[in-house]
Design a protein around this motif. Structure first.
Motif, PDB file in Angstrom:
ATOM      1  N   ALA A   1       0.815  -1.214   0.000  1.00  0.00           N
ATOM      2  CA  ALA A   1       0.000   0.000   0.000  1.00  0.00           C
ATOM      3  C   ALA A   1       0.850   1.267   0.000  1.00  0.00           C
ATOM      4  CB  ALA A   1      -0.938  -0.011   1.204  1.00  0.00           C
ATOM      5  N   ALA A   2       1.910   1.284   0.805  1.00  0.00           N
ATOM      6  CA  ALA A   2       2.766   2.473   0.852  1.00  0.00           C
ATOM      7  C   ALA A   2       3.456   2.696  -0.492  1.00  0.00           C
ATOM      8  CB  ALA A   2       3.801   2.329   1.967  1.00  0.00           C
ATOM      9  N   LEU A   3       3.912   1.602  -1.123  1.00  0.00           N
ATOM     10  CA  LEU A   3       4.544   1.712  -2.434  1.00  0.00           C
ATOM     11  C   LEU A   3       3.542   2.198  -3.477  1.00  0.00           C
ATOM     12  CD1 LEU A   3       6.898   1.250  -4.380  1.00  0.00           C
ATOM     13  CD2 LEU A   3       6.173  -1.145  -4.578  1.00  0.00           C
ATOM     14  N   VAL A   4       2.332   1.668  -3.419  1.00  0.00           N
ATOM     15  CA  VAL A   4       1.284   2.108  -4.349  1.00  0.00           C
ATOM     16  C   VAL A   4       0.980   3.588  -4.146  1.00  0.00           C
ATOM     17  CG1 VAL A   4      -1.141   1.827  -5.006  1.00  0.00           C
ATOM     18  CG2 VAL A   4       0.262  -0.192  -4.558  1.00  0.00           C
TER      19      VAL A   4
ATOM     20  N   ASP B   1       7.410  19.133   0.325  1.00  0.00           N
ATOM     21  CA  ASP B   1       7.170  18.546   1.636  1.00  0.00           C
ATOM     22  C   ASP B   1       8.311  17.579   1.916  1.00  0.00           C
ATOM     23  OD1 ASP B   1       4.310  16.969   3.270  1.00  0.00           O
ATOM     24  OD2 ASP B   1       6.306  17.482   3.993  1.00  0.00           O
ATOM     25  N   LYS B   2       9.197  17.945   2.828  1.00  0.00           N
ATOM     26  CA  LYS B   2      10.384  17.154   3.088  1.00  0.00           C
ATOM     27  C   LYS B   2      10.184  16.127   4.198  1.00  0.00           C
ATOM     28  CE  LYS B   2      13.484  20.827   1.534  1.00  0.00           C
ATOM     29  NZ  LYS B   2      14.632  21.716   1.866  1.00  0.00           N
ATOM     30  N   GLN B   3       8.947  15.975   4.646  1.00  0.00           N
ATOM     31  CA  GLN B   3       8.681  15.013   5.701  1.00  0.00           C
ATOM     32  C   GLN B   3       8.917  13.603   5.181  1.00  0.00           C
ATOM     33  OE1 GLN B   3       4.632  13.847   6.684  1.00  0.00           O
ATOM     34  NE2 GLN B   3       4.994  14.445   8.796  1.00  0.00           N
ATOM     35  N   SER B   4       9.755  12.848   5.879  1.00  0.00           N
ATOM     36  CA  SER B   4      10.047  11.477   5.478  1.00  0.00           C
ATOM     37  C   SER B   4       9.118  10.520   6.191  1.00  0.00           C
ATOM     38  CB  SER B   4      11.502  11.125   5.811  1.00  0.00           C
ATOM     39  OG  SER B   4      11.679  11.036   7.221  1.00  0.00           O
ATOM     40  N   VAL B   5       9.131   9.267   5.753  1.00  0.00           N
ATOM     41  CA  VAL B   5       8.295   8.266   6.400  1.00  0.00           C
ATOM     42  C   VAL B   5       8.757   8.020   7.832  1.00  0.00           C
ATOM     43  CG1 VAL B   5       9.670   6.290   5.602  1.00  0.00           C
ATOM     44  CG2 VAL B   5       7.220   6.005   6.051  1.00  0.00           C
ATOM     45  N   PHE B   6      10.047   8.245   8.100  1.00  0.00           N
ATOM     46  CA  PHE B   6      10.554   8.066   9.463  1.00  0.00           C
ATOM     47  C   PHE B   6      10.016   9.148  10.394  1.00  0.00           C
ATOM     48  CE2 PHE B   6      13.743   6.141   6.657  1.00  0.00           C
ATOM     49  CZ  PHE B   6      13.744   4.852   7.167  1.00  0.00           C
ATOM     50  N   ASP B   7       9.828  10.356   9.868  1.00  0.00           N
ATOM     51  CA  ASP B   7       9.209  11.413  10.667  1.00  0.00           C
ATOM     52  C   ASP B   7       7.781  11.025  11.038  1.00  0.00           C
ATOM     53  OD1 ASP B   7      11.471  13.067  10.498  1.00  0.00           O
ATOM     54  OD2 ASP B   7      10.819  13.872   8.567  1.00  0.00           O
ATOM     55  N   LEU B   8       7.098  10.418  10.105  1.00  0.00           N
ATOM     56  CA  LEU B   8       5.738   9.955  10.372  1.00  0.00           C
ATOM     57  C   LEU B   8       5.724   8.897  11.465  1.00  0.00           C
ATOM     58  CD1 LEU B   8       2.711   9.980   9.331  1.00  0.00           C
ATOM     59  CD2 LEU B   8       3.378   8.029   7.918  1.00  0.00           C
ATOM     60  N   LEU B   9       6.641   7.946  11.373  1.00  0.00           N
ATOM     61  CA  LEU B   9       6.662   6.836  12.332  1.00  0.00           C
ATOM     62  C   LEU B   9       7.145   7.264  13.709  1.00  0.00           C
ATOM     63  CD1 LEU B   9       8.071   3.975  10.049  1.00  0.00           C
ATOM     64  CD2 LEU B   9       5.692   4.444  10.666  1.00  0.00           C
TER      65      LEU B   9
ATOM     66  N   GLY C   1      -0.229  16.632   6.125  1.00  0.00           N
ATOM     67  CA  GLY C   1      -0.084  17.325   4.850  1.00  0.00           C
ATOM     68  C   GLY C   1      -0.627  16.543   3.663  1.00  0.00           C
ATOM     69  N   LEU C   2      -0.825  17.267   2.534  1.00  0.00           N
ATOM     70  CA  LEU C   2      -1.429  16.703   1.335  1.00  0.00           C
ATOM     71  C   LEU C   2      -0.408  16.143   0.358  1.00  0.00           C
ATOM     72  CD1 LEU C   2      -4.186  16.384  -0.164  1.00  0.00           C
ATOM     73  CD2 LEU C   2      -3.708  18.588  -1.255  1.00  0.00           C
ATOM     74  N   SER C   3       0.831  16.674   0.387  1.00  0.00           N
ATOM     75  CA  SER C   3       1.805  16.303  -0.635  1.00  0.00           C
ATOM     76  C   SER C   3       2.131  14.821  -0.627  1.00  0.00           C
ATOM     77  CB  SER C   3       3.094  17.112  -0.451  1.00  0.00           C
ATOM     78  OG  SER C   3       2.844  18.481  -0.613  1.00  0.00           O
ATOM     79  N   ASN C   4       2.242  14.224   0.553  1.00  0.00           N
ATOM     80  CA  ASN C   4       2.557  12.805   0.683  1.00  0.00           C
ATOM     81  C   ASN C   4       1.358  12.018   1.195  1.00  0.00           C
ATOM     82  OD1 ASN C   4       5.335  12.823  -0.155  1.00  0.00           O
ATOM     83  ND2 ASN C   4       5.839  13.808   1.784  1.00  0.00           N
ATOM     84  N   LEU C   5       0.161  12.467   0.824  1.00  0.00           N
ATOM     85  CA  LEU C   5      -1.046  11.811   1.311  1.00  0.00           C
ATOM     86  C   LEU C   5      -1.096  10.345   0.893  1.00  0.00           C
ATOM     87  CD1 LEU C   5      -3.863  11.762   2.587  1.00  0.00           C
ATOM     88  CD2 LEU C   5      -4.766  12.736   0.468  1.00  0.00           C
ATOM     89  N   GLY C   6      -0.766  10.063  -0.364  1.00  0.00           N
ATOM     90  CA  GLY C   6      -0.809   8.677  -0.822  1.00  0.00           C
ATOM     91  C   GLY C   6       0.119   7.782  -0.040  1.00  0.00           C
ATOM     92  N   ARG C   7       1.362   8.242   0.164  1.00  0.00           N
ATOM     93  CA  ARG C   7       2.323   7.438   0.916  1.00  0.00           C
ATOM     94  C   ARG C   7       1.899   7.258   2.365  1.00  0.00           C
ATOM     95  NH1 ARG C   7       7.422  10.484   2.783  1.00  0.00           N
ATOM     96  NH2 ARG C   7       5.851  11.034   4.346  1.00  0.00           N
ATOM     97  N   ASN C   8       1.498   8.342   3.020  1.00  0.00           N
ATOM     98  CA  ASN C   8       1.137   8.261   4.436  1.00  0.00           C
ATOM     99  C   ASN C   8      -0.101   7.402   4.652  1.00  0.00           C
ATOM    100  OD1 ASN C   8       3.273   9.984   4.943  1.00  0.00           O
ATOM    101  ND2 ASN C   8       2.008  11.814   5.088  1.00  0.00           N
TER     102      ASN C   8
ATOM    103  N   GLY D   1      -1.003   5.010   2.696  1.00  0.00           N
ATOM    104  CA  GLY D   1      -0.559   3.639   2.449  1.00  0.00           C
ATOM    105  C   GLY D   1       0.120   3.024   3.647  1.00  0.00           C
ATOM    106  N   VAL D   2       0.953   3.807   4.334  1.00  0.00           N
ATOM    107  CA  VAL D   2       1.607   3.297   5.551  1.00  0.00           C
ATOM    108  C   VAL D   2       0.560   2.957   6.607  1.00  0.00           C
ATOM    109  CG1 VAL D   2       3.155   3.896   7.454  1.00  0.00           C
ATOM    110  CG2 VAL D   2       3.758   4.531   5.116  1.00  0.00           C
ATOM    111  N   LEU D   3      -0.463   3.800   6.732  1.00  0.00           N
ATOM    112  CA  LEU D   3      -1.498   3.561   7.733  1.00  0.00           C
ATOM    113  C   LEU D   3      -2.273   2.277   7.440  1.00  0.00           C
ATOM    114  CD1 LEU D   3      -2.943   4.685  10.247  1.00  0.00           C
ATOM    115  CD2 LEU D   3      -4.483   5.914   8.697  1.00  0.00           C
TER     116      LEU D   3
END
Length: 502
Positions: free
Chosen positions: A69-72, A257-265, A419-426, A428-430
């Protein structure tokens, strides 16, 4: 001077209309894996598959939505929805096509299940599940990114059509592929391969999203720069209406948007949200994938000695699938616009403050809390009250309403907080949360059911691959009620923490 690539307003509207049609078609044809309850009785009867094997095949489709999902989501953010629609076309054609071929080549007179055939069926259904997530993301984010100012309505509408998909497909199944009250599984699954493959191939040519940019209006005739920020796209005029000043200039700056997936986690409240999703969606998908055998476990009426017309199992199961689909769809249609009205998405201003376009009346977390409460009541009602097939409407409606509401509200919560820029990735991680929760609850159901099948065998020496009676699922729904309680408490924690933000 206008860009050579600029489109006229009429051409832009026509292009948007075609995109919306493909969004609707993709969503409406994507829910084939959710019609597994229509297929499972035939797999049990003709292929002699046991309950854990049926659960494993259903889970292969359900959890196939989540590992990538995160990759998609990242592919959506980088390439656009068209790429995922193309992937869906390939995956649906392969998954359902090979699934139908495997059933067709299995002899009708087998006395024991073939383990290799079971493994292949699970693999093929996993491919269909993977096609489901690429389809789901293609329609969801094509809608959300084409209408960013109405993300609740856009995501809710695409999700509603996705929720309507099992109803649409079940109507086709019972209308065109049912003979003598039995579903012709091979023809039906082959049809799903052709329909979904073709629709998503067309979507690969039509699904496009505008490039989001930040537009800053700068007053150049004052010593103090006064800037306002809006979200624009290739169809939006750079100056809408009357500008702040007739001499104002417009500077277009790409969104970064420079937020990485590690910032999310690293955010502990992301994990609380993930736990809510794990418990609530995991238990919902357990019901969705096993409603067929739940129907089989219950008598058609309280007193079997009373003579009456008893509807066939296929009809009862189809009714529950339709109730799940209708309640899921209506929930998504209502929750999206309602959330946009009472809980408008906040806009982030350059100074770091939040601005709401309309009055913010209640947190969007309230919808998560209400859904958890709905599941608690539904599962407790199932545990203590439902004893016949006629009572299962409460389980189907309650599960469908909560399932639709949670999935509808999640994208806007994720975009508001991260944020909206990485909505698909975030997002997907969820969705890895139900990837864990669905197998957890589904195998709980399967092994509790098998334990009571074996108990019947020891007591009556009568073999039966389908468990009969309340004990087949009573413990499962007791634990699901407890999980809904935990989910409700966790949602109240987020409600307090994110007050004023969502």
């Amino acid at each position: 001077m206008p860009s050579q690539n600029a489109q006229s307003p009429l051409a832009a509207r026509a292009r948007l209309f075609i995109t919306c049609c493909s969004i609707a078609a993709n969503a409406l044809c994507a829910g084939g894996i959710f019609t597994f309850p229509l297929i499972s009785p035939a797999l049990s009867t003709h292929l002699k598959l046991t309950q854990p094997q049926l659960t494993t095949i259903a889970l292969a489709g359900m959890v196939g939505q989540y590992p990538f999902a995160a990759l998609v989501g990242k592919i959506i953010d980088y390439y656009g929805p068209w790429a995922c629609s193309l992937a869906s076309s390939i995956l649906f054609s392969l998954g359902f096509g090979l699934f139908a071929r495997e059933i067709a080549k299995t002899p009708d007179d087998i006395t024991a299940p073939s383990f290799s055939s079971f493994e292949r069926l699970a693999l093929f259904y996993f491919l269909a599940g993977l096609g489901t997530v690429t389809s789901y993301f293609s329609s969801l984010f094509a809608a959300s990114k084409n209408f960013p100012n109405y993300i609740g309505v856009a995501s809710g509408s695409s999700m509603a059509l996705f929720g309507l998909s099992p109803l649409f497909l079940s109507v086709l199944a019972t209308t065109f592929f049912t003979n003598d009250e039995d579903l012709d599984v091979t023809r039906y699954v082959r049809f799903m391969a052709i329909l979904a493959g073709t629709v998503h191939l067309v979507g690969a040519f039509n699904l496009r999203t505008p490039s989001l940019v930040q537009v800053h209006h700068v007053r150049i005739d004052h010593s103090d720069e006064e800037a306002s920020i809006i979200i624009a796209d290739e169809r939006t005029p750079l100056v809408a209406g009357k500008p702040p000043n007739e001499d104002a200039s417009v500077v277009v700056i790409p969104v970064e948007d420079k937020q990485s997936v590690f910032d999310l986690l690293k955010d502990p409240y992301f994990w609380i949200l993930a736990m809510i999703v794990l418990l609530s969606l995991g238990s919902c998908e357990m019901v969705i994938s096993n409603i067929g055998t739940i129907v089989l476990s219950l008598p058609s009426k309280p007193d079997r000695n009373i003579t009456s017309i008893v509807p066939p199992i296929a009809a009862v199961t189809s009714l529950q699938v339709r109730l799940l689909s209708i309640s899921n769809t209506v929930s998504r249609l209502l929750v999206g616009p309602l959330a946009d009205f009472v809980s408008p998405v906040a806009l982030y201003l350059p100074c770091g403050t939040l601005h709401y376009p309309r009055k913010h009346r209640i947190s969007r977390i309230a919808f998560l809390s209400a859904s958890s409460l709905m599941l608690l009541v539904t599962f407790a009602w199932m545990d203590f009250t439902i004893r016949t097939q006629q009572g299962l409407w409460a389980l189907s409606l309650g599960t469908g309403i909560a399932y639709g509401a949670i999935f509808t509200i999640l994208p806007s919560i994720v975009s508001s907080i991260w944020g909206l820029s990485n909505l698909g990735r975030n997002f997907g991680v969820l969705t890895y949360a139900p990837f864990i929760g669905t197998p957890l609850f589904s195998y709980l159901y399967a092994f509790v059911s098998v334990a009571h099948v074996e108990e019947r065998d020891r007591s009556s020496n009568v073999g039966d691959v389908v468990c009969k009676g309340v004990r087949c699922w009573q413990l499962t729904f007791s634990l699901a009620s407890f999980a809904a309680t935990v989910s409700l408490i966790a949602s109240l924690v987020l409600w307090k923490r994110w007050k004023g933000r969502v």
